[in-house]
Design an enzyme around this catalytic site. Structure first.
Site, short mmCIF file in Angstrom:
data_model
loop_
_atom_site.label_atom_id
_atom_site.label_comp_id
_atom_site.label_asym_id
_atom_site.label_seq_id
_atom_site.Cartn_x
_atom_site.Cartn_y
_atom_site.Cartn_z
N MET A 91 4.80 3.96 4.89
CA MET A 91 3.92 4.31 3.80
C MET A 91 4.63 4.63 2.61
SD MET A 91 1.36 3.19 5.58
CE MET A 91 0.78 2.85 7.01
N HIS B 170 1.48 -6.31 7.11
CA HIS B 170 0.32 -5.70 6.58
C HIS B 170 -1.03 -6.13 7.40
CE1 HIS B 170 -2.04 -3.70 3.54
NE2 HIS B 170 -2.88 -4.92 3.35
#
Ligand code: GAR
Length: 211
Positions: free
Chosen positions: A93, A110
């Site tokens: 992240m 993703h």
């Protein structure tokens, strides 16, 4: 048989994607070895999973860095200590600036069909909430080579999942994750078989060679 690809896996959280790759490798269905796991958080469960599998780990805590370039350099230093062919972002992240030798050798997954629902702020449940809010009937996941923009770079493959009327972000996330569990190993196996060619912003997938 293709040569096993040496992976460095970067993560920040539960490491479910890491576990999926480890399970595929153990089952002899993915020609790869995880050489290193780097986490941006000390409390990431992914670190436990790596240790349990006997994989070297490195902690590069994002909270200790004021800027992402310095953090990226610290991550790269760890990677350079191991024989790594491919960097795999698996729920990492933080922004990672790809060092030049790893351009074309760094992948991300993703949980949406890029370029929809991607970029800064779109991660984890935020993605699925946005998909539901937009009223989409289909979503999915994307594996792509990473360039130096967030959730951006030549797309290797995408898999779709239907959005159902009664979905919550959690039920949708679970359905998309099932697709992620197929997509990531498939993309890495294509890399192992040297079947991916980046042509500008696109990726050509070469047919399987017959022996
Ligand atoms: C995966 O669903 C991946 O698609 C997502 O994080 C999850 C893995 O994290 N990545 C992103 O949203 C990147 N923009 P986990 O292993 O901590 O569950």
């Amino acid at each position: 048989m293709p040569k096993a690809v040496n992976l460095a896996v970067l993560l920040s959280g539960s490491g479910r994607s890491l576990q999926n790759l480890l399970d595929r490798i153990a089952a002899g269905r993915l020609d790869a070895q995880v050489r290193l796991v780097v986490s941006s958080r000390g409390d990431a469960y992914g670190l436990e999973r790596a240790r349990a599998a006997g994989i070297p780990t490195a902690l590069v805590e994002s909270r200790r860095f004021r800027n992402f370039l310095k953090m990226s350099d610290a991550v790269t230093l760890e990677i350079e200590r191991q024989p790594v062919d491919l960097i795999v972002l698996a729920g990492f992240m933080c922004f990672y600036r790809i060092p030049d030798p790893f351009l074309g050798r760094t992948m991300n997954i993703h949980p949406a069909l890029i370029p929809a629902f991607s970029g800064k702020g779109f991660y984890g449940h935020f993605v699925h909430e946005a998909v539901l809010r937009a009223g989409c009937k289909v979503t999915g996941c994307t594996v792509h080579f990473v360039d130096n923009e967030y959730d951006h770079g030549p797309i290797i493959l995408q898999r779709t999942a239907p959005v159902l009327d009664d979905d919550t972000p959690d039920t949708l996330a679970a359905r998309v994750f099932e697709q992620e569990c197929e997509a990531y190993p498939e993309a890495i196996q294509l890399f192992a078989e040297d079947r991916l060619r980046i042509e500008g912003s696109r990726v050509r997938v070469l047919p399987k060679r017959t022996p």
